[in-house]
Design an enzyme around this catalytic site. Structure first.
Site, PDB file in Angstrom:
ATOM      1  N   GLN A 103       1.392  -1.057  -9.929  1.00 14.29           N
ATOM      2  CA  GLN A 103       1.256   0.334 -10.215  1.00 14.29           C
ATOM      3  C   GLN A 103       2.152   0.285 -11.671  1.00 14.29           C
ATOM      4  O   GLN A 103       3.302  -0.305 -11.824  1.00 14.29           O
ATOM      5  CB  GLN A 103       2.061   1.202  -9.135  1.00 14.29           C
ATOM      6  CG  GLN A 103       2.212   2.732  -9.569  1.00 14.29           C
ATOM      7  CD  GLN A 103       0.561   3.315  -9.792  1.00 14.29           C
ATOM      8  OE1 GLN A 103      -0.118   2.909 -10.671  1.00 14.29           O
ATOM      9  NE2 GLN A 103       0.611   4.475  -9.073  1.00 14.29           N
ATOM     10  N   LYS A 127      -1.942  15.936  -2.884  1.00  9.06           N
ATOM     11  CA  LYS A 127      -2.902  15.025  -2.491  1.00  9.06           C
ATOM     12  C   LYS A 127      -2.418  14.201  -1.299  1.00  9.06           C
ATOM     13  O   LYS A 127      -1.279  13.608  -1.153  1.00  9.06           O
ATOM     14  CB  LYS A 127      -2.774  13.986  -3.716  1.00  9.06           C
ATOM     15  CG  LYS A 127      -3.702  12.909  -3.725  1.00  9.06           C
ATOM     16  CD  LYS A 127      -4.102  12.102  -5.129  1.00  9.06           C
ATOM     17  CE  LYS A 127      -3.065  10.948  -5.329  1.00  9.06           C
ATOM     18  NZ  LYS A 127      -3.115  10.104  -3.988  1.00  9.06           N
ATOM     19  N   THR A 128      -3.355  13.776  -0.503  1.00 13.86           N
ATOM     20  CA  THR A 128      -3.220  13.254   0.817  1.00 13.86           C
ATOM     21  C   THR A 128      -3.957  11.900   0.881  1.00 13.86           C
ATOM     22  O   THR A 128      -4.862  11.734   0.257  1.00 13.86           O
ATOM     23  CB  THR A 128      -3.819  13.913   1.957  1.00 13.86           C
ATOM     24  OG1 THR A 128      -5.022  14.283   1.850  1.00 13.86           O
ATOM     25  CG2 THR A 128      -2.871  15.375   2.084  1.00 13.86           C
ATOM     26  N   HIS A 129      -3.338  10.798   1.534  1.00 17.02           N
ATOM     27  CA  HIS A 129      -4.155   9.652   2.249  1.00 17.02           C
ATOM     28  C   HIS A 129      -3.881   9.781   3.635  1.00 17.02           C
ATOM     29  O   HIS A 129      -3.163   9.320   4.296  1.00 17.02           O
ATOM     30  CB  HIS A 129      -3.461   8.321   1.666  1.00 17.02           C
ATOM     31  CG  HIS A 129      -3.650   8.082   0.296  1.00 17.02           C
ATOM     32  ND1 HIS A 129      -5.061   7.742   0.032  1.00 17.02           N
ATOM     33  CD2 HIS A 129      -2.898   7.807  -0.746  1.00 17.02           C
ATOM     34  CE1 HIS A 129      -4.901   7.348  -1.475  1.00 17.02           C
ATOM     35  NE2 HIS A 129      -3.567   7.467  -1.809  1.00 17.02           N
ATOM     36  N   ASP A 174       2.446  10.387   0.050  1.00 16.09           N
ATOM     37  CA  ASP A 174       1.980   9.124   0.926  1.00 16.09           C
ATOM     38  C   ASP A 174       3.029   8.629   1.918  1.00 16.09           C
ATOM     39  O   ASP A 174       3.840   7.493   1.758  1.00 16.09           O
ATOM     40  CB  ASP A 174       1.612   8.111   0.066  1.00 16.09           C
ATOM     41  CG  ASP A 174       0.591   8.434  -1.107  1.00 16.09           C
ATOM     42  OD1 ASP A 174      -0.390   9.232  -0.909  1.00 16.09           O
ATOM     43  OD2 ASP A 174       0.298   7.739  -2.119  1.00 16.09           O
ATOM     44  N   ARG A 206      -9.476   9.869  -0.794  1.00 13.74           N
ATOM     45  CA  ARG A 206     -10.309   9.065   0.143  1.00 13.74           C
ATOM     46  C   ARG A 206     -10.789   7.798  -0.745  1.00 13.74           C
ATOM     47  O   ARG A 206     -11.414   6.930  -0.220  1.00 13.74           O
ATOM     48  CB  ARG A 206     -11.241   9.651   0.786  1.00 13.74           C
ATOM     49  CG  ARG A 206     -12.065   8.863   1.976  1.00 13.74           C
ATOM     50  CD  ARG A 206     -11.509   8.112   2.829  1.00 13.74           C
ATOM     51  NE  ARG A 206     -12.310   7.330   3.591  1.00 13.74           N
ATOM     52  CZ  ARG A 206     -13.034   6.302   3.426  1.00 13.74           C
ATOM     53  NH1 ARG A 206     -12.802   5.730   1.893  1.00 13.74           N
ATOM     54  NH2 ARG A 206     -13.894   5.465   3.987  1.00 13.74           N
ATOM     55  N   LYS A 207     -10.967   8.074  -1.932  1.00 13.12           N
ATOM     56  CA  LYS A 207     -11.659   7.032  -3.060  1.00 13.12           C
ATOM     57  C   LYS A 207     -12.907   6.511  -2.225  1.00 13.12           C
ATOM     58  O   LYS A 207     -13.135   5.181  -1.876  1.00 13.12           O
ATOM     59  CB  LYS A 207     -10.755   5.977  -3.059  1.00 13.12           C
ATOM     60  CG  LYS A 207      -9.532   6.604  -4.155  1.00 13.12           C
ATOM     61  CD  LYS A 207      -8.922   5.171  -4.646  1.00 13.12           C
ATOM     62  CE  LYS A 207      -7.643   5.458  -5.384  1.00 13.12           C
ATOM     63  NZ  LYS A 207      -6.731   6.082  -4.740  1.00 13.12           N
TER      64      LYS A 207
HETATM   65  O1  S5P Z   1      -5.586   4.415 -10.318  1.00 14.75           O
HETATM   66  C1  S5P Z   1      -4.910   5.179  -9.497  1.00 14.75           C
HETATM   67  C2  S5P Z   1      -5.577   6.134  -8.828  1.00 14.75           C
HETATM   68  C3  S5P Z   1      -4.973   7.041  -7.777  1.00 14.75           C
HETATM   69  S1  S5P Z   1      -5.563   8.151  -6.876  1.00 14.75           S
HETATM   70  N1  S5P Z   1      -3.590   4.909  -9.232  1.00 14.75           N
HETATM   71  C4  S5P Z   1      -2.828   5.620  -8.356  1.00 14.75           C
HETATM   72  O2  S5P Z   1      -1.794   5.297  -8.195  1.00 14.75           O
HETATM   73  N2  S5P Z   1      -3.545   6.647  -7.663  1.00 14.75           N
HETATM   74  C5  S5P Z   1      -2.890   7.147  -6.217  1.00 14.75           C
HETATM   75  O3  S5P Z   1      -1.873   7.953  -7.095  1.00 14.75           O
HETATM   76  C6  S5P Z   1      -2.246   6.545  -5.246  1.00 14.75           C
HETATM   77  O4  S5P Z   1      -3.298   5.917  -4.351  1.00 14.75           O
HETATM   78  C7  S5P Z   1      -1.080   6.844  -4.902  1.00 14.75           C
HETATM   79  O5  S5P Z   1      -1.395   8.038  -3.735  1.00 14.75           O
HETATM   80  C8  S5P Z   1      -0.590   7.952  -6.054  1.00 14.75           C
HETATM   81  C9  S5P Z   1       0.464   7.477  -6.890  1.00 14.75           C
HETATM   82  O6  S5P Z   1       1.469   7.392  -6.144  1.00 14.75           O
HETATM   83  P1  S5P Z   1       3.218   6.632  -6.643  1.00 14.75           P
HETATM   84  O7  S5P Z   1       4.112   6.889  -5.618  1.00 14.75           O
HETATM   85  O8  S5P Z   1       2.918   5.391  -7.396  1.00 14.75           O
HETATM   86  O9  S5P Z   1       3.467   7.946  -7.516  1.00 14.75           O
END
Ligand code: S5P
Length: 262
Positions: free
Chosen positions: A212, A59-61, A37, A91-92
Site C-alpha cells: 500500500q 466503505k465495507t469489506h 476493515d 467487493r471489486k
Molecule cells: O487501489 C486501491 C483500491 C481500493 S478500493 N487501493 C486500496 O487500498 N483500496 C481499498 O482502500 C482497500 O481495499 C482498503 O479497504 C482501503 C485502504 O485502507 P487503508 O487502511 O490502507 O487506508
C-alpha cells in the site's frame, strides 16, 4: 475546470446515489470515506457509530467480518439513517456478467439489498457492467470502476485506464465514477460527470509493508483534484481515539478542497 463545488457537480448526475453523495458531502462538509476493515461486528458497529458524523461514505469489506449476520446489516442501516452516510461495499467484482450478477444479489451477503455503491474491475469486459446493472439500476445504485490502484507494482496501464473510462461513458446512468489516484481528465470536461474516490491516504505513514502507498489529503484533493479521500487504518489503526483521528482527516480533506476552490 477544477474549482467546481460539490453542489454544482451534483447537477451533472441523473443517478440518485451520486446526487445524494454530493448532497451529503456539502451538507456535512466532509469528503472523507471511512474504509472500515475490522473483523468483528462489535468493533465495526462501534467505530461506525463514533465516526459516522464525520464521513460522507462508509466503505465495507463485508467478507472480512468473522461474525457477520443479518443483524449487522440491520444495525448498519440504522447507523446510516442516524448519521447520514452512503454505504459502499468494496467487493471489486471481477468476473463475467452472469456470475457478478449472482454475487451481487445472492449468497449470504445479498449486497444489492444494502450497498448504495459497489465497484468492479473492467478486466472481463463490458459484460461485467451489464450484469451488475441488471440488478443495481432499478434500485438506483451506483457503480465505481477501478481505473487505477494505489498498490505498488499494480498491473494497470494507461491504456487499461483509458479503456475503463470508455466503458464508463457507455453506462453513465449506472457508472457514477472511479477509484483512481486523481481526477482523470476526459475530453470536454466530462470528468465532472464522474466521482473520483481515492484510497491510499495517510497523514502519518507512507506505506504499510504490503504494497500500500499513502499520499496526504492535500496531495489527493488539492493537487490531484480527486473528490473523496478513502481512509482506513489512518483512522482506526493507530490505537489513538478514532473520533479525534476522523476529525483530523475530515478537516484535512475539507481544507484541501477549499484550497483547491480558491
Ligand atoms: O487501489 C486501491 C483500491 C481500493 S478500493 N487501493 C486500496 O487500498 N483500496 C481499498 O482502500 C482497500 O481495499 C482498503 O479497504 C482501503 C485502504 O485502507 P487503508 O487502511 O490502507 O487506508
Amino acid at each position: 475546470m477544477t474549482n467546481v463545488t460539490y453542489t454544482e457537480r451534483a447537477a451533472n448526475f441523473n443517478n440518485k446515489t451520486a446526487r445524494k453523495l454530493f448532497e451529503i458531502i456539502e451538507h456535512k462538509k466532509t469528503n472523507l470515506a471511512l474504509a472500515l476493515d475490522v473483523s468483528t461486528k462489535q468493533e465495526f458497529l462501534d467505530i461506525a457509530d463514533k465516526v459516522g458524523p464525520y464521513i460522507c461514505c462508509l466503505k465495507t469489506h463485508i467478507d472480512i467480518l468473522i461474525d457477520f449476520d443479518n443483524d449487522l446489516i440491520e444495525q448498519l442501516k440504522k447507523l446510516q439513517i442516524k448519521h447520514d452516510f452512503l454505504i459502499f461495499e468494496d467487493r471489486k467484482f471481477a468476473d463475467i456478467g452472469n456470475t457478478v450478477k449472482n454475487q451481487y444479489s445472492q449468497g449470504i451477503y445479498r449486497i444489492a439489498e444494502w450497498a448504495d455503491i459497489i465497484n468492479a474491475h473492467c478486466l472481463p469486459g463490458e459484460g461485467i457492467i451489464n450484469g451488475l446493472k441488471e440488478i443495481g439500476l432499478s434500485l438506483n445504485r451506483g457503480l465505481l470502476l477501478l481505473a487505477e490502484m494505489s498498490s505498488k507494482g499494480n498491473l494497470i496501464t494507461r491504456d487499461y485506464t483509458n479503456s475503463t473510462i470508455e466503458m464508463a461513458l457507455n453506462h453513465k446512468d449506472f457508472v457514477i465514477g472511479f477509484i483512481a489516484s486523481r481526477k482523470i481528465p476526459i475530453n470536454n470536461n466530462i470528468q465532472n460527470d464522474f466521482i473520483f474516490m481515492t484510497p491510499g491516504v495517510g497523514l502519518s505513514n507512507k506505506e504499510d509493508g504490503l504494497g500500500q502507498q499513502y499520499r496526504t489529503p492535500r496531495e489527493v484533493i488539492t493537487e490531484s483534484k480527486s473528490d473523496i479521500i478513502i481512509v482506513g487504518r489512518g483512522i482506526y489503526g493507530s490505537g489513538k481515539d478514532v473520533i479525534t483521528e476522523a476529525k483530523r482527516y475530515r478537516d484535512a480533506g475539507w481544507n484541501a478542497y477549499l484550497e483547491r476552490l480558491k
